[in-house]
Design a protein around this motif. Structure first.
Motif, PDB file in Angstrom:
ATOM      1  N   ARG A 158       0.846  -1.190   0.000  1.00 27.24           N
ATOM      2  CA  ARG A 158       0.000   0.000   0.000  1.00 27.24           C
ATOM      3  C   ARG A 158       0.884   1.243   0.000  1.00 27.24           C
ATOM      4  O   ARG A 158       1.738   1.404   0.873  1.00 27.24           O
ATOM      5  N   ILE A 159       0.668   2.093  -0.976  1.00 23.43           N
ATOM      6  CA  ILE A 159       1.442   3.325  -1.099  1.00 23.43           C
ATOM      7  C   ILE A 159       0.545   4.510  -0.813  1.00 23.43           C
ATOM      8  O   ILE A 159      -0.544   4.637  -1.379  1.00 23.43           O
TER       9      ILE A 159
ATOM     10  N   SER B 201     -12.842  10.486   0.805  1.00 22.05           N
ATOM     11  CA  SER B 201     -12.907  10.067  -0.598  1.00 22.05           C
ATOM     12  C   SER B 201     -11.544   9.665  -1.134  1.00 22.05           C
ATOM     13  O   SER B 201     -11.453   8.927  -2.128  1.00 22.05           O
ATOM     14  N   LEU B 202     -10.479  10.151  -0.510  1.00 22.89           N
ATOM     15  CA  LEU B 202      -9.123   9.853  -0.968  1.00 22.89           C
ATOM     16  C   LEU B 202      -8.573   8.550  -0.387  1.00 22.89           C
ATOM     17  O   LEU B 202      -7.491   8.109  -0.775  1.00 22.89           O
TER      18      LEU B 202
ATOM     19  N   GLU C  93     -12.239  -1.791   6.265  1.00 22.99           N
ATOM     20  CA  GLU C  93     -11.597  -2.430   7.413  1.00 22.99           C
ATOM     21  C   GLU C  93     -11.619  -1.551   8.653  1.00 22.99           C
ATOM     22  O   GLU C  93     -11.286  -2.019   9.747  1.00 22.99           O
ATOM     23  N   GLU C  94     -11.979  -0.276   8.499  1.00 18.80           N
ATOM     24  CA  GLU C  94     -11.882   0.683   9.602  1.00 18.80           C
ATOM     25  C   GLU C  94     -13.238   1.324   9.886  1.00 18.80           C
ATOM     26  O   GLU C  94     -13.563   2.384   9.347  1.00 18.80           O
ATOM     27  N   PRO C  95     -14.074   0.708  10.732  1.00 17.74           N
ATOM     28  CA  PRO C  95     -15.402   1.272  10.999  1.00 17.74           C
ATOM     29  C   PRO C  95     -15.355   2.627  11.693  1.00 17.74           C
ATOM     30  O   PRO C  95     -16.322   3.389  11.624  1.00 17.74           O
ATOM     31  N   THR C  96     -14.256   2.941  12.368  1.00 14.31           N
ATOM     32  CA  THR C  96     -14.147   4.230  13.070  1.00 14.31           C
ATOM     33  C   THR C  96     -13.475   5.292  12.215  1.00 14.31           C
ATOM     34  O   THR C  96     -13.104   6.353  12.727  1.00 14.31           O
ATOM     35  N   LEU C  97     -13.337   5.032  10.902  1.00 12.44           N
ATOM     36  CA  LEU C  97     -12.575   5.930  10.031  1.00 12.44           C
ATOM     37  C   LEU C  97     -13.092   7.375  10.039  1.00 12.44           C
ATOM     38  O   LEU C  97     -12.286   8.313  10.103  1.00 12.44           O
TER      39      LEU C  97
ATOM     40  N   GLU D 291     -10.925  -0.380   0.247  1.00 12.06           N
ATOM     41  CA  GLU D 291     -10.578  -1.575   1.026  1.00 12.06           C
ATOM     42  C   GLU D 291     -10.180  -1.199   2.441  1.00 12.06           C
ATOM     43  O   GLU D 291     -10.564  -1.860   3.409  1.00 12.06           O
ATOM     44  N   VAL D 292      -9.406  -0.121   2.569  1.00 14.76           N
ATOM     45  CA  VAL D 292      -9.009   0.361   3.895  1.00 14.76           C
ATOM     46  C   VAL D 292     -10.231   0.843   4.657  1.00 14.76           C
ATOM     47  O   VAL D 292     -10.411   0.543   5.844  1.00 14.76           O
TER      48      VAL D 292
END
Length: 209
Positions: free
Chosen positions: A58-59, A80-81, A89-93, A85-86
């Motif tokens: 991942r870059i 949006s950026l 995996e991150e419900p608290t994003l 997939e990330v």
């Protein structure tokens, strides 16, 4: 190898980045530093050669002038950026994004991006890059428009970052505090120096003595 029209930017440059490497790239303006970063990030093609990364790498790439979606708020643009997939995996994003924006000095996450200054827009993009959980961070002039407090926060984050870092910066103090290796671009070639920016200057002085 990459040319810009008839002008050769760099030729046959080869280097590797290991996990935990923190590499600063230095050169005069116009030598192709940003172009090299874009090639490594996969946004531009080299004239010849290839970029090879480990499977699933991942870059996270922060451009000098990051593109943000028109009409979005800062928090919407930030999210949006981030790779879908990330995000999955991150419900608290969303909460993490608001917190990171605040840490970077952007308290109003609901401000529209078209009302933000260039520095504030860069902070939105920087927050997205950090939250993307990258294995390799590529940063193009990350401290531009950041005040001392925000720069110190970023330095501490990068010092603790476990992945690889490739950064272009004219901020010598920043490179002193973050980089453990310097790549110098000159005459279309790359030369590697161990240590931070101050150590690089010492080694250059010995070379030219």
């Amino acid at each position: 190898t990459k040319s810009c029209g008839a002008r050769l930017l760099f030729a046959d440059v080869t280097f590797g980045i290991e996990e935990g490497d923190k590499i600063g790239i230095v050169a005069r303006n116009g030598t192709g530093k940003s172009t090299l970063l874009r090639i490594i990030a996969g946004l531009e093609e080299a004239d010849s050669g290839s970029v090879v990364g480990s499977r699933g790498l991942r870059i996270g790439f922060l451009q000098q002038i990051p593109p943000l979606p028109d009409g979005a708020t800062a928090i919407e643009a930030c999210l949006s950026l981030i790779d879908a997939e990330v995000a999955a995996e991150e419900p608290t994003l969303p909460d993490d994004a608001r917190r990171t924006l605040t840490q970077l000095g952007l308290a109003d996450a609901d401000a529209r991006v078209d009302t933000l200054s260039g520095g504030q827009r860069k902070r939105v993009a920087l927050a997205a890059v950090i939250l993307s959980r990258p294995d390799l961070l590529i940063l193009d002039e990350p401290t531009n428009h950041l005040d001392i407090i925000m720069t110190q926060w970023l330095e501490k984050y990068l010092q603790e970052f476990k992945g690889g870092l490739l950064v272009v910066s004219h901020d010598r103090a920043f490179l002193d505090n973050v980089a453990v290796r310097i790549l110098e671009m000159e005459g279309g070639k790359l030369q590697s120096f161990k240590g931070n920016y101050s150590r690089y200057l010492e080694q250059k002085a010995i070379q030219t003595a």
